[in-house]
Write a protein that holds these residues in place. Structure first.
Motif, mmCIF file in Angstrom:
data_model
loop_
_atom_site.group_PDB
_atom_site.id
_atom_site.type_symbol
_atom_site.label_atom_id
_atom_site.label_comp_id
_atom_site.label_asym_id
_atom_site.label_seq_id
_atom_site.Cartn_x
_atom_site.Cartn_y
_atom_site.Cartn_z
ATOM 1 N N GLY A 210 0.828 -1.212 0.000
ATOM 2 C CA GLY A 210 0.000 0.000 0.000
ATOM 3 C C GLY A 210 0.859 1.258 0.000
ATOM 4 O O GLY A 210 2.065 1.213 -0.207
ATOM 5 N N ILE A 211 0.183 2.382 0.251
ATOM 6 C CA ILE A 211 0.865 3.686 0.181
ATOM 7 C C ILE A 211 1.597 3.966 1.486
ATOM 8 O O ILE A 211 1.055 3.742 2.564
ATOM 9 N N ILE A 212 2.825 4.446 1.374
ATOM 10 C CA ILE A 212 3.585 4.793 2.582
ATOM 11 C C ILE A 212 4.431 6.046 2.320
ATOM 12 O O ILE A 212 5.053 6.166 1.257
ATOM 13 N N HIS A 213 4.388 6.975 3.262
ATOM 14 C CA HIS A 213 5.177 8.207 3.130
ATOM 15 C C HIS A 213 6.571 7.979 3.706
ATOM 16 O O HIS A 213 6.710 7.544 4.854
ATOM 17 N N LEU A 214 7.574 8.290 2.890
ATOM 18 C CA LEU A 214 8.966 8.032 3.282
ATOM 19 C C LEU A 214 9.724 9.346 3.136
ATOM 20 O O LEU A 214 10.419 9.573 2.141
#
Ligand SMILES: NC(=O)c1ccc[n+]([C@@H]2O[C@H](COP(=O)([O-])OP(=O)(O)OC[C@H]3O[C@@H](n4cnc5c(N)ncnc54)[C@H](OP(=O)(O)O)[C@@H]3O)[C@@H](O)[C@H]2O)c1
Length: 294
Positions: free
Chosen positions: A216-220
């Motif tokens: 899924g979407i992950i902010h890095l």
């Protein structure tokens, strides 16, 4: 025997910081386009990412365990001015890799951007609605959605503005900044544009750690919310530049092809919960060889 990682965009700025970390754990295969790669520890394959049949042949040949898709045309003004050509790389190539990674049942990571947000709020989490202001952001958002449709186990890494080795690529931010300074020019920097700027080596380490475990979407992003001007002050301190040459300006002062969001700072708490530990920008810049020429 090492597991196999297939990387696109390995010759780019982020690829430069990711490869030395990747080769410690993986047998690395890089898809290259215009640029050659001299790294002896990496096997290079020349092909067009829009060519699905050629990509499938490569999947058959390499049998990767994971795919990391970094390749993109990430200059927002280029996307505005050449939407079809940039769509082929930013969206079509992403769909091809998502489909193939799903078909072969291997981990798939896509590099996306904080510019999927409109910048009206800041500190965005993965739950916030994305509403890009420019074509680059729209292409990346379309790629995100289609990658997740064709490969529901994909991981989408939303990345911030990155800084790192200025010699890593032609078009990176720090290189442009230092080149402008060397030419004796003043550097105009926005006081009203914010990003969660991060070192590329920190981001690369995070991507490699999360690729096999998250979906899924992950902010890095980085742990700091910085304006362009604040970032410039950190750069000038680390590189010993004359900070009087940094001039404050506002987004409205410059006319550019692509509209720019004001505050696309990212909340990376989800990544932190997985153990992601980015350095501060100052810390990461201090690890560079500051004497080396561009
Ligand atoms: N740099 C940032 O601050 C930043 C911020 C947020 C998100 N991102 C995202 O992070 C990723 C990596 O960014 P970057 O700064 O490393 O980009 P970069 O330095 O511009 O490198 C782009 C890479 O994409 C490859 N590429 C472009 N067109 C291609 C094509 N048609 N077929 C195959 N490869 C192609 C290039 O290969 P050749 O050199 O061989 O042509 C190059 O290796 C991108 O997805 C970008 O959108 C970057």
């Amino acid at each position: 025997m090492k597991r196999k990682l297939l990387i696109t965009g390995a010759s780019g700025f982020l690829g430069y910081h990711l490869l030395p970390l990747a080769v410690k754990e993986w047998e690395v295969h890089a898809i290259v386009h215009h640029n050659q790669m001299a790294d002896k520890e990496v096997t290079c394959h020349h092909l067009n990412l829009s060519d699905y049949a050629a990509l499938e042949q490569l999947f058959n040949q390499v049998q990767p365990d994971a795919v990391l898709h970094l390749a993109a045309i990430s200059n927002a003004n280029s996307c505005e001015l050449r939407p079809w050509e940039t769509w082929k790389v930013n969206v079509e190539a992403s769909i091809n890799l998502a489909k193939l990674s799903a078909k072969y049942g291997v981990h798939f990571g896509l590099a996306s951007t904080d510019l999927v947000f409109d910048g009206k709020q800041g500190n965005y989490t993965e739950q916030n609605e994305a509403k890009p202001l420019n074509k680059y952001g729209r292409q990346k958002l379309e790629a995100e959605a289609l990658c997740l449709r064709f490969n529901p186990k994909a991981i989408i890494f939303r990345l911030p503005l990155m800084v790192g080795a200025p010699w890593a690529s032609e078009g990176n931010y720090l290189r442009g900044f230092l080149a402008q300074y060397e030419q004796g020019k003043d550097i105009n920097l926005f006081t009203d544009e914010y990003r969660s700027v991060c070192g590329a080596a920190s981001v690369a380490a995070g991507m490699l750690a999360l690729l096999p475990v998250a979906i899924g979407i992950i902010h890095l992003a980085g742990p700091e919310r910085l304006s362009r001007y604040e970032l410039g002050m950190i750069i000038s301190e680390v590189f010993g530049l004359d900070s009087q040459r940094l001039k404050k300006c506002r987004q409205a002062d410059l006319l550019m092809a692509a509209p720019r969001p004001a505050d696309v700072s990212l909340n990376s708490n989800l990544a932190f919960s997985y153990g992601y530990k980015p350095l501060l920008v100052r810390e990461e810049l201090l690890q560079l060889d500051l004497e080396r020429d561009l």
